[in-house]
Write a protein that holds these residues in place. Structure first.
Motif, short mmCIF file in Angstrom:
data_model
loop_
_atom_site.label_atom_id
_atom_site.label_comp_id
_atom_site.label_asym_id
_atom_site.label_seq_id
_atom_site.Cartn_x
_atom_site.Cartn_y
_atom_site.Cartn_z
N TRP A 1 0.97 -1.17 0.04
CA TRP A 1 -0.05 -0.18 0.00
C TRP A 1 0.92 1.34 -0.04
N GLN A 2 0.70 2.26 -0.93
CA GLN A 2 1.37 3.46 -1.11
C GLN A 2 0.26 4.60 -1.30
N PRO A 3 0.69 5.63 -0.75
CA PRO A 3 -0.02 6.86 -0.70
C PRO A 3 -0.47 7.49 -2.20
N ASN A 4 0.29 7.01 -3.22
CA ASN A 4 -0.07 7.12 -4.83
C ASN A 4 -0.16 5.93 -5.52
N GLY A 5 -0.03 4.72 -4.83
CA GLY A 5 -0.09 3.72 -5.66
C GLY A 5 0.97 3.15 -6.38
N GLY A 6 1.99 4.07 -5.97
CA GLY A 6 3.30 3.97 -6.87
C GLY A 6 3.40 4.65 -8.26
N VAL A 7 2.36 5.33 -8.46
CA VAL A 7 2.06 5.83 -9.81
C VAL A 7 1.77 7.43 -9.79
N HIS A 8 2.53 8.08 -10.71
CA HIS A 8 2.54 9.46 -10.63
C HIS A 8 2.28 9.76 -12.28
N VAL A 9 1.28 10.52 -12.48
CA VAL A 9 0.86 11.10 -13.99
C VAL A 9 0.77 12.84 -13.62
N THR A 10 1.54 13.47 -14.50
CA THR A 10 1.42 14.96 -14.39
C THR A 10 0.02 15.41 -15.25
N ALA A 11 -0.29 16.73 -15.13
CA ALA A 11 -1.69 17.01 -15.54
C ALA A 11 -1.52 16.96 -17.21
N ASN A 12 -0.47 16.99 -18.03
CA ASN A 12 -0.59 16.66 -19.39
C ASN A 12 -0.15 15.24 -19.67
#
Length: 605
Positions: free
Chosen positions: A482-493
């Motif tokens: 379990w991670q605060p972001n699920g291990g994934v980051h996607v920026t606005a664009n």
């Protein structure tokens, strides 16, 4: 790859002839398995050719070639070699000041590289009939059915080196030691020739160890190359070669290199410490216009470290930081079947895999499949390789690798699929897989079926900047905890087209915990939908499960639409509310409360 694989039935048949083939003068291979069979086979063919020669010549006895090292033996040796047939160089030191010509139908054999020594005493003049193909080799094989065996060729630091072959067929080079050339010339140079057999040679302190230039049908087996000022072994625009069981180390340029070629297999070699990459591929630069195809690096082992040893003095020199153990430097548009498969890569303080920018619109045909990469630094940097496939590799990050990022940049139409990441130390920065672009691409890349173990919050980042088309991302398991972001980051664009994605997201607090779903960038984009399962944990008791659905941009509601859950545990004061895009959990005062979200993402409905 029909033509490529015909080598393997031959290798299997060699097994029964191994003992007989190694009875000759060529020293036995120190490598077990296929490499030994290939060397034995080459030597067996050489013996059959030699039996057809009528003459047998002893250069010392018949031509008075001085083997004491007292006088120059160049002219005597050239007269002896011109007699043809089976030529023997008995033990001793033969001083030479110019090139030696080995004509057609001539085999020159010494008593072993420890015993029969050709020692250069002056710079070698150029042999003009060869034109640019002569690069100051000492022994020139100048005809068909000719070979050189069991000699030591000592360049003495003069301008000259080794053995050359030019536009000839059925040539054999086996069991020789070539050394002390510095950066003056190649240990073995072959140009425009066919049916070449090079095996069990030891080449130390040369410019290139071996340079194979537009050769057709060749075997290069069980050779040792060390401290080459430039490349260790490279073939350029050759066809139907097998390069097997060689050991290459300490190269000032690249180690084991293919530059174009057709039906070339480089198998079971061990390469260590090359400045610009241990296993490398370049475009076809010979000007022939031929499109490369079926160039395969398979079952090789590469060791990349921060330093290599250069020259006769073995001076410690740094390896390039902009290279990798597998190094893809450039491509010919339209090439296909350029494969790196089942190789074992060990990188220390350097990148395991590196691909330069291959150029806009260049169809690379790269396939990086089933390899085992280990590094304590960068796992991979892969830049603009149209249609490249990185598939089913295992990437193992040793301590130190957790701070470095794996970069997949501008992969026009590429695929990063079914790879597994495993880090010994949980990542603390730099995403394991960062996909982005800084120039337009035409075809959506695919990121699918990948698994990331111990990546923490730094498994995957999607940020195209200037892609023109979205990535298609599905069925990955980026987080195994379990991670605060699920291990994934996607920026606005950078919103991709998700489907089948499974993320494990957590949020916690004391008495009250909240999560603004708008901060989960993996949920962004108008085409994203998420089936959400929420589990609430409070003071050690597993709570109720809430099954929700959230089309992007819509409010979060519970299944019955009330906006409130049914409570946690026995205490009715513990509840979950869903308002807008925020989830709030309320538990018993002074007790910790944690929400666990499993997000199953789907593409647009």
């Amino acid at each position: 790859m029909k033509r490529l694989w015909h080598w393997f039935p031959i290798a299997a048949l060699m097994c029964s002839n191994l003992t007989v083939a190694q009875e000759g003068a060529v020293r036995k291979s120190t490598v077990d398995g296929t490499a030994a069979y290939l060397s034995a086979s080459a030597h067996a063919i050489a013996r059959k050719v030699a039996k057809k020669f009528d003459s047998s010549v002893d250069c010392h006895a018949r031509f008075a070639a001085d083997n004491t090292g007292a006088t120059d033996a160049t002219k005597a040796l050239n007269r002896c070699f011109a007699a043809g047939g089976n030529v023997r160089l008995k033990a001793g030191i033969y001083r030479v000041s110019s090139y030696l010509l080995v004509p057609a139908n001539t085999f020159v054999t010494g008593d072993g590289p420890e015993s029969t020594i050709i020692q250069l005493t002056a710079n070698v003049p150029l042999y003009e009939p060869w034109g640019s193909a002569d690069q100051r080799q000492i022994v020139l094989i100048n005809g068909d059915n000719a070979g050189v065996f069991n000699l030591q060729i000592d360049a003495g630091g003069f301008n000259g080196c080794g053995i050359g072959v030019w536009h000839s067929a059925n040539n054999f080079i086996g069991g020789n030691d070539i050394w002390n050339c510095g950066s003056s010339a190649q240990g073995i140079l072959q140009t425009g020739s066919s049916h070449q057999y090079v095996y069990n040679n030891r080449i130390v302190d040369t410019m290139h160890g071996m340079e194979i230039w537009q050769v057709t049908h060749g075997q290069y087996s069980d050779n040792v190359i060390d401290t080459a000022s430039d490349g260790g072994f490279f073939e350029a625009d050759s066809e139907d070669l097998i390069v097997n069981g060689n050991t290459i180390s300490n190269c000032g340029d690249v180690g084991l290199d293919a530059e174009g070629g057709v039906d070339v297999i480089l198998i079971g070699n061990t390469v260590r410490n090359a400045n610009f990459g241990e296993l490398s591929y370049f475009r076809n630069g010979t000007g022939s216009g031929r499109i490369p195809r079926n160039v395969v690096f398979v079952n090789n082992t590469a060791y990349r470290t921060p330093a290599y040893l250069s020259g006769a003095a073995k001076a410690v020199s740094p390896t390039s930081t902009e290279a990798g153990a597998i190094m893809l430097s450039s491509s010919t548009d339209g090439q296909k079947g350029i494969v790196f498969s089942n190789n074992t890569i060990h990188a220390t303080g350097r990148a395991a895999l590196w691909a330069n920018d291959q150029g806009a619109g260049v169809r690379t045909g790269f396939e990086i499949v089933h390899n085992d990469f280990t590094s304590d630094e960068t796992m991979f940097t892969f830049n603009r390789a149209q249609g490249a496939v990185i598939k089913e590799n295992h990437l193992h990050g040793l301590p130190g690798a957790e701070i470095h990022e794996g970069e997949w940049k501008n992969p026009d139409g590429g695929a990063f699929v079914n790879n597994s990441f495993e880090y010994d130390v949980t990542k603390t920065k730099g995403y394991a897989l960062r996909y982005y672009t800084d120039s337009p691409i035409a075809t959506s890349p695919i990121i699918a079926g990948n698994a990331c173990h111990n990546c923490g919050a730094y498994a995957f980042e999607h940020d195209p900047y200037n892609s023109g088309v979205p990535a298609i991302v599905h069925d990955n398991a980026f987080s195994d905890a379990w991670q605060p972001n699920g291990g994934v980051h996607v920026t606005a664009n950078g919103y991709p087209l998700y489907r089948g994605q499974r993320l494990r997201v957590s949020f916690s607090g004391v008495h009250t915990a909240s999560l603004d779903l708008s901060t989960l960038t993996a949920l962004g984009g108008s085409s994203t939908h998420a089936n959400i399962t929420l589990q609430v944990w409070s003071a050690g008791a597993q709570g109720s499960t809430y099954k929700l659905a959230r089309p992007a941009g819509a409010a979060i509601t519970s299944n019955d639409g009330s906006g409130m859950g049914s409570g946690v545990g026995a205490n009715a004061s513990c509840h979950a509310t869903f308002s807008g895009t925020t989830i709030r959990l309320t538990g018993i005062a002074a007790q910790s409360v944690t929400g666990y979200l499993t997000l199953d993402l789907t593409s647009s409905r």
